[in-house]
Scaffold this motif. Structure first.
Motif, PDB file in Angstrom:
ATOM      1  N   ASP A  80      42.994  30.884  41.093  1.00  0.00           N
ATOM      2  CA  ASP A  80      42.113  31.956  41.528  1.00  0.00           C
ATOM      3  C   ASP A  80      42.705  32.625  42.762  1.00  0.00           C
ATOM      4  OD1 ASP A  80      41.575  30.270  43.683  1.00  0.00           O
ATOM      5  OD2 ASP A  80      39.462  29.983  43.191  1.00  0.00           O
ATOM      6  N   HIS A  81      41.911  33.422  43.464  1.00  0.00           N
ATOM      7  CA  HIS A  81      42.407  34.178  44.609  1.00  0.00           C
ATOM      8  C   HIS A  81      42.785  33.296  45.800  1.00  0.00           C
ATOM      9  CE1 HIS A  81      38.186  33.549  45.583  1.00  0.00           C
ATOM     10  NE2 HIS A  81      38.498  33.777  46.842  1.00  0.00           N
ATOM     11  N   PRO A 131      39.166  25.070  41.833  1.00  0.00           N
ATOM     12  CA  PRO A 131      40.385  25.794  42.181  1.00  0.00           C
ATOM     13  C   PRO A 131      41.587  24.846  42.265  1.00  0.00           C
ATOM     14  CG  PRO A 131      38.577  26.392  43.653  1.00  0.00           C
ATOM     15  CD  PRO A 131      38.126  25.200  42.866  1.00  0.00           C
ATOM     16  N   SER A 144      43.469  30.607  34.527  1.00  0.00           N
ATOM     17  CA  SER A 144      43.082  31.324  35.742  1.00  0.00           C
ATOM     18  C   SER A 144      41.772  32.052  35.504  1.00  0.00           C
ATOM     19  CB  SER A 144      44.166  32.322  36.151  1.00  0.00           C
ATOM     20  OG  SER A 144      44.187  33.412  35.239  1.00  0.00           O
ATOM     21  N   VAL A 145      41.086  32.368  36.598  1.00  0.00           N
ATOM     22  CA  VAL A 145      39.906  33.221  36.526  1.00  0.00           C
ATOM     23  C   VAL A 145      40.224  34.610  37.070  1.00  0.00           C
ATOM     24  CG1 VAL A 145      38.252  31.323  36.628  1.00  0.00           C
ATOM     25  CG2 VAL A 145      39.040  32.381  38.760  1.00  0.00           C
ATOM     26  N   ASP A 146      41.486  34.828  37.432  1.00  0.00           N
ATOM     27  CA  ASP A 146      41.917  36.098  38.015  1.00  0.00           C
ATOM     28  C   ASP A 146      43.376  36.309  37.625  1.00  0.00           C
ATOM     29  OD1 ASP A 146      42.903  38.130  39.652  1.00  0.00           O
ATOM     30  OD2 ASP A 146      41.640  37.571  41.349  1.00  0.00           O
TER      31      ASP A 146
END
Length: 199
Positions: free
Chosen positions: A40-41, A23, A68-70
């Motif tokens: 990410d979040h 992250p 990003s993963v989100d």
């Protein structure tokens, strides 16, 4: 394995194994906040913490933001960067790609130093492949609304979809960056594909 295949393998691994990534972390260097990692979040809360610890700091250096993963978290985070009045910089040895490029565009003043790597591609996920969707499809709205709100020509979004598929990366040239007014002054020579694939 060639550098290009090595980068592609890393990109596919990130997409397939969302649990295995680093992250974004933030550190301060003088009057700058330096960011590296994958959005990410958790990114927004980490950013808010470093902002609270460094009031008045308004330069965000994107050292290595591969994406990003989100996507929703990325757009929310990027909007905060803009609302808080940050400038964004990709240093000469830095890299932004995919969602990292979207984040760079959030800066009020945007600087790409000579040799910086800027990657774009189409997105895929949730059963969708962006480049295969009709232009009026609502899945495009998240990005088109974001670019409209930060003053980026929507043609840039369509360019990213055509530049490379979701499992590849197109490293932008300075002329491409200038065509879409990605910087607040003319972009210099950017990193070549051979250099960027090695980073």
């Amino acid at each position: 394995m060639t550098p290009q295949l090595s980068f592609l393998a890393a990109t596919l691994l990130l997409a397939a194994c969302a649990d295995h990534y680093t992250p974004v972390t933030f550190r301060t260097e003088g009057d700058q906040i330096v960011a590296s990692g994958t959005i990410d979040h958790t990114t927004l809360s980490a950013f808010e913490e470093v902002m609270d610890e460094n009031p008045g700091t308004k330069t965000l250096v994107l050292q290595n933001i591969e994406g990003s993963v989100d996507d929703d978290s990325n757009v929310v985070f990027s909007r905060v960067v803009r609302e808080e009045g940050f400038n964004t910089v990709v240093p000469s040895n830095g890299l932004v790609a995919s969602g990292g490029t979207d984040l760079f565009l959030a800066g009020n003043r945007r600087v790409l130093e000579p040799g910086a790597c800027v990657g774009v591609h189409s997105w895929g996920g949730g059963g969708y492949v962006a480049a295969e969707l009709p232009e009026g499809h609502p899945e495009h709205d998240r990005y088109l609304d974001y670019f409209a709100d930060i003053g980026i020509d929507p043609d840039f979004y369509w360019f990213t979809l055509d530049a490379a598929s979701e499992d590849e990366m197109h490293w932008m040239t300075a002329s491409e960056a200038n065509r879409y007014d990605m910087t607040t002054s003319a972009a210099p020579r950017l990193g070549t594909a051979a250099i960027c694939d090695e980073r």
